[in-house]
Design a protein around this motif. Structure first.
Motif, short mmCIF file in Angstrom:
data_model
loop_
_atom_site.label_atom_id
_atom_site.label_comp_id
_atom_site.label_asym_id
_atom_site.label_seq_id
_atom_site.Cartn_x
_atom_site.Cartn_y
_atom_site.Cartn_z
N GLN A 68 -55.05 23.62 -69.71
CA GLN A 68 -54.69 25.04 -69.37
C GLN A 68 -54.50 25.23 -69.98
N GLN A 69 -53.63 25.43 -71.00
CA GLN A 69 -53.29 25.69 -71.93
C GLN A 69 -53.83 25.18 -74.14
N PRO A 70 -55.01 25.04 -74.41
CA PRO A 70 -55.65 25.18 -75.64
C PRO A 70 -54.94 24.92 -76.20
N GLU A 85 -44.92 16.63 -77.64
CA GLU A 85 -45.49 16.18 -76.84
C GLU A 85 -45.57 14.79 -76.32
N ARG A 86 -46.21 14.53 -77.76
CA ARG A 86 -46.16 12.55 -77.42
C ARG A 86 -44.26 12.42 -77.98
N GLU A 87 -43.90 13.00 -78.73
CA GLU A 87 -41.96 12.75 -78.68
C GLU A 87 -41.56 12.96 -77.22
N TRP A 91 -46.99 15.63 -71.51
CA TRP A 91 -48.16 15.63 -71.54
C TRP A 91 -48.89 16.93 -71.45
N PRO A 92 -50.16 17.22 -72.02
CA PRO A 92 -50.78 18.50 -71.20
C PRO A 92 -51.15 18.49 -70.70
N ILE A 93 -51.27 19.92 -69.00
CA ILE A 93 -51.96 19.37 -67.99
C ILE A 93 -53.20 19.70 -67.95
N LEU A 94 -53.85 19.30 -67.54
CA LEU A 94 -55.77 18.74 -66.90
C LEU A 94 -56.11 19.57 -66.28
N ASP A 95 -56.84 21.02 -66.05
CA ASP A 95 -57.83 21.46 -65.29
C ASP A 95 -58.82 20.14 -64.77
N LEU A 96 -58.50 19.37 -63.72
CA LEU A 96 -59.02 18.85 -62.73
C LEU A 96 -60.06 18.87 -61.65
N ALA A 120 -56.06 10.51 -77.90
CA ALA A 120 -55.63 12.38 -78.20
C ALA A 120 -54.65 12.61 -76.75
N ASN A 121 -53.36 12.79 -76.98
CA ASN A 121 -53.21 13.27 -75.73
C ASN A 121 -53.55 13.78 -74.10
N PRO A 122 -54.65 14.09 -74.24
CA PRO A 122 -55.37 14.59 -73.31
C PRO A 122 -56.33 13.12 -72.21
N MET A 123 -56.17 12.92 -73.48
CA MET A 123 -57.11 11.59 -73.42
C MET A 123 -56.04 10.24 -72.54
N TYR A 124 -54.85 9.99 -72.92
CA TYR A 124 -53.47 9.67 -72.07
C TYR A 124 -53.53 10.05 -71.12
N GLN A 125 -53.34 11.53 -70.94
CA GLN A 125 -53.00 12.19 -69.69
C GLN A 125 -54.18 11.73 -68.68
N PHE A 126 -55.03 12.23 -68.47
CA PHE A 126 -56.01 11.81 -67.96
C PHE A 126 -55.61 10.36 -67.38
N LEU A 127 -55.60 9.40 -68.46
CA LEU A 127 -55.73 7.93 -67.91
C LEU A 127 -54.76 7.35 -67.46
#
Length: 196
Positions: A68-70, A85-87, A91-96, A120-127
């Motif tokens: 959501q926030q590039p 984000e990691r620390e 995690w980033p909010i995804l637009d799903l 990468a954080n977006p993939m971690y959040q997706f999983l």
């Protein structure tokens, strides 16, 4: 055909500031025939090029993850944000909102850059958010890196998609080697069809 020579090279690869999609909509290549779906995140375009090649080789559908926030176009600013984000594990909010049903897909390929020796954080959040939906699917991942390899990718996959069938180990390539490794990547992809 992908012109790998025109892609960003190495650390500090340039981003357009919108996860490679400033001037276009996120990739949503979804059909009713494909049995493979490639879900990927790309900041600079390197992983997107790999996803496109994988789609061509496997006749697979593609779904690009966007946040959501590039992330900032500036590399140092992106690294600082990703580290924070990691620390903090914020995690980033995804637009799903338009994420497809996975019912028709037998194989899910996950494409992502490696950040700080992990997906990468977006993939971690997706999983973390959607990993349970990959249950009973065949799953593998490919990644681009800045020269340090795949890090803990397999550990993350095992942890966040425990009910899926793990295929081949993560295929990773140093981002400046994309053009030289196209054949090796194709061979890895073709093993997906053989290994069932």
């Amino acid at each position: 055909m992908i012109n790998f020579a025109q892609l960003p090279k190495g650390r500090g690869a340039q981003s357009d500031g919108a996860d490679t999609n400033l001037a276009q909509a996120p990739v949503r290549q979804l059909t009713s025939q494909a049995s493979t779906l490639i879900i990927y995140f790309s900041r600079s375009g390197n992983t997107e090029a790999q996803a496109q090649l994988a789609s061509d080789v496997l006749r697979a559908d593609r779904y690009e993850l966007v946040v959501q926030q590039p992330y900032p176009a500036n590399y140092a600013a992106s690294v600082a944000r990703a580290t924070e984000e990691r620390e903090s594990q914020q995690w980033p909010i995804l637009d799903l909102s338009d994420f497809p049903s996975l019912d028709q897909y037998q194989l899910i390929l996950l494409g992502h850059p490696i950040w700080a020796m992990t997906p990468a954080n977006p993939m971690y959040q997706f999983l973390a958010q959607m990993g349970q939906q990959l249950a009973n699917k065949r799953v593998a991942s490919f990644s681009t890196n800045a020269g340090y390899g795949a890090g803990d990718t397999q550990i993350v996959l095992n942890k966040l998609t425990p009910a899926s069938t793990r295929m081949l180990p993560n295929y990773t390539v140093h981002d400046i080697e994309l053009a030289k490794t196209t054949q090796a990547f194709k061979q890895w992809l073709q093993k997906m069809v053989i290994v069932k």
